[in-house]
Structures are given as structure tokens and as C-alpha cells.
Design a protein around this motif. Structure first.
Motif, mmCIF file in Angstrom:
data_model
loop_
_atom_site.group_PDB
_atom_site.id
_atom_site.type_symbol
_atom_site.label_atom_id
_atom_site.label_comp_id
_atom_site.label_asym_id
_atom_site.label_seq_id
_atom_site.Cartn_x
_atom_site.Cartn_y
_atom_site.Cartn_z
ATOM 1 N N ASN A 191 7.529 6.479 -0.597
ATOM 2 C CA ASN A 191 7.140 5.939 0.709
ATOM 3 C C ASN A 191 6.075 6.793 1.390
ATOM 4 N N SER A 192 6.159 8.114 1.195
ATOM 5 C CA SER A 192 5.167 9.004 1.788
ATOM 6 C C SER A 192 3.779 8.755 1.196
ATOM 7 N N ILE A 193 3.727 8.616 -0.118
ATOM 8 C CA ILE A 193 2.441 8.375 -0.777
ATOM 9 C C ILE A 193 1.884 7.010 -0.400
ATOM 10 N N ILE A 194 2.754 5.994 -0.385
ATOM 11 C CA ILE A 194 2.310 4.644 -0.034
ATOM 12 C C ILE A 194 1.780 4.607 1.398
ATOM 13 N N ASP A 195 2.463 5.302 2.303
ATOM 14 C CA ASP A 195 2.020 5.332 3.700
ATOM 15 C C ASP A 195 0.624 5.926 3.813
ATOM 16 N N ARG A 196 0.371 7.007 3.082
ATOM 17 C CA ARG A 196 -0.942 7.644 3.128
ATOM 18 C C ARG A 196 -2.014 6.730 2.535
ATOM 19 N N MET A 197 -1.711 6.090 1.401
ATOM 20 C CA MET A 197 -2.676 5.197 0.774
ATOM 21 C C MET A 197 -2.929 3.952 1.629
ATOM 22 N N PHE A 198 -1.875 3.484 2.309
ATOM 23 C CA PHE A 198 -2.044 2.315 3.176
ATOM 24 C C PHE A 198 -2.992 2.630 4.326
ATOM 25 N N ARG A 199 -2.855 3.822 4.898
ATOM 26 C CA ARG A 199 -3.762 4.212 5.977
ATOM 27 C C ARG A 199 -5.204 4.302 5.486
ATOM 28 N N ILE A 200 -5.375 4.825 4.276
ATOM 29 C CA ILE A 200 -6.727 4.882 3.699
ATOM 30 C C ILE A 200 -7.279 3.472 3.511
ATOM 31 N N GLY A 201 -6.438 2.565 2.996
ATOM 32 C CA GLY A 201 -6.869 1.188 2.796
ATOM 33 C C GLY A 201 -7.253 0.502 4.089
ATOM 34 N N MET A 202 -6.472 0.730 5.162
ATOM 35 C CA MET A 202 -6.802 0.123 6.446
ATOM 36 C C MET A 202 -8.103 0.687 7.003
ATOM 37 N N SER A 203 -8.333 1.972 6.806
ATOM 38 C CA SER A 203 -9.590 2.571 7.273
ATOM 39 C C SER A 203 -10.777 1.965 6.546
#
Length: 267
Positions: A191-203
């Protein structure tokens, strides 16, 4: 089977096009099988963490397509038919190279094939919805609007749609690496990794949408001409849609390694 059905229904979706165009489209549809086998071969390499070879197989067809299109253009032979042939032929070298690169461990004897199918069926039947929904979402709009728009308007829509999909390249690259990389992690780490990647994707999505809103018309005019850039909002809207879809794809990877692919499919 799906290819046969597609060949049969193509004339109903392309009613506004000439019989010659419909016939060429039907002849090119068997290329769907090559595309499917390329996805299977890339998945086999990524399961072995050979992302470099999978990446080569991913970029080889578009690069070869670009080279063939440029060649036809220089020879003054660029037509819709030769352009379609470029897309079909470009997948064959990648298909040959990819399956020569597949590890021998994946070339299982026939007697072990059914055992492997039984072991993967339970997980696969729940995760197929994720891939099916993702694939359908990429093309369902084109299947619907092709019968509603004129050929000229359809050309504008397809150009804007394909150009907006450049945003998805990064999202798909992230998602393709995430799934096999998260298999051995616990839920908290995943979940920690997915959260970080999701933020990158939204940016990436926000920046790409703003860029298309400001400079999309200029870019389309430079690349394709003013006829494809008369609508100011279509490109930013499609870019935003592509980016949001990519973010959902990234978030869905959290459920795949935790053996809950049905939840990822429902997203």
C-alpha cells in the motif's frame, strides 16, 4: 473466435466508408492474434523480472511503424492501406524476437500444461476482469463513435485520442513493473508503494492536461495541420481521461499480488 466475430461485424460499424476500406480492415483484423501473443510473451518476461527485454518488445513495433510510414511518405506511397500494412508488419519482428527471448522454463511439456492451468484458473478467472475492462475501455469509444461521426470528424477524434494516449505511456510502464515487483511484499509495504506511485501518476496527469490545454492546439497544428486543431477542448479532455484511467490502473495493482484481483477488477 473473437477475430472471426470482428470480421463479420466490421461492415456494420463502417457503413460510412467505401467497400474497399471495409475489405482492407477485414483483412488486417487477424493481426489481433499477433498482438495478443506479444502481450503473453511480455508477461512471461516480466514474471522473470526481465523488464529490459519486455521494454524492447514494447517499443520495437511503434519504432518500426514510424520507419515504414516515413519510407512510404518519401516514396509518395503513403495511403490508408499502406499505413495499415505498416502497423501490421511492424509487429512481426517483435513477435519473432520476443518468443526467442522467452525463458525455456516457460516452454513446458504438454503433460504439465493442464496441471498449470488448474493451478492458475482460480486466480485467473478473478483477475481477467481487470485486463478485460482495461482493454475494452481503450477501444469502446472508437467502436461507438465510428458509426456516428463523419470520416472527417472521426479523423480529428482519432488523432486527438491517440495523441492524448501519450500520457498513458508512463502510467502503463509504472503499472507493468509494479505487479511483479510487489508479489513478495506484505500488505502494508504494498500500500505504501502504491500510494507513492499513485501520487506520481496524478502529478503526471495534471501536468499533461495543463500542457495540452495551453499548447495542445499549437502541437496538433505543427504535427498534423490546422484541420485537426480546430477544437480547443477535445485534446485536454481526452488527456485528462487517459491520465485518470492510468491512475486507476496503478491503484488496481495493489489488489493483484494480495490475491484479491476481483476487487481490482471492480475498480
Amino acid at each position: 473466435f473473437a477475430t472471426v466475430i470482428a470480421i463479420a461485424v466490421v461492415p456494420y460499424f463502417l457503413r460510412n466508408y467505401s467497400p474497399q476500406t471495409v475489405f482492407v480492415a477485414q483483412c488486417l483484423l487477424p493481426n489481433l492474434t499477433i498482438g495478443l501473443l506479444l502481450l503473453i510473451g511480455r508477461a512471461a518476461l516480466e514474471a522473470e523480472h526481465k523488464f529490459g527485454r519486455s521494454g524492447i518488445a514494447l517499443v520495437m513495433p511503434p519504432l518500426l511503424t514510424l520507419a515504414m510510414l516515413c519510407s512510404f511518405l518519401l516514396m509518395h506511397r503513403l495511403t490508408p492501406t499502406t499505413a495499415a500494412i505498416s502497423y501490421v508488419v511492424s509487429g512481426l519482428p517483435a513477435f519473432w524476437w520476443l518468443f526467442r527471448s522467452v525463458p525455456l522454463s516457460f516452454r513446458v511439456p504438454l503433460q504439465t500444461l493442464f496441471h498449470a492451468m488448474r493451478a492458475l484458473f482460480s486466480y485467473g478467472i478473478r483477475s481477467y476482469g481487470n485486463d478485460l475492462c482495461g482493454t475494452v475501455s481503450l477501444y469502446i469509444d472508437q467502436a461507438v463513435v465510428v458509426g456516428l461521426l463523419t470520416p472527417a470528424d472521426m479523423g480529428v477524434y482519432v488523432v486527438s485520442l491517440n495523441f492524448s494516449r501519450l500520457t498513458n505511456v508512463l502510467h502503463q510502464a509504472i503499472a507493468g513493473v509494479l505487479f511483479p515487483s510487489l508479489v513478495n511484499f506484505d500488505e502494508r509495504k504494498t500500500n505504501s508503494i502504491i500510494d507513492r506511485m499513485f501520487r506520481i501518476g496524478m502529478s503526471i496527469t495534471i501536468l499533461a492536461t495543463l500542457f495540452m490545454l495551453v499548447a495542445g492546439r499549437i502541437v496538433l497544428t505543427m504535427l498534423y495541420g490546422s484541420a485537426f486543431a480546430h477544437d480547443l477542448l477535445i485534446l485536454p479532455i481526452l488527456t485528462l481521461e487517459a491520465g485518470l484511467g492510468g491512475c486507476v490502473l496503478i491503484a488496481a495493482q495493489a489488489f493483484m499480488p494480495l490475491c484479491t484481483p476481483t476487487t481490482g477488477s471492480s475498480t
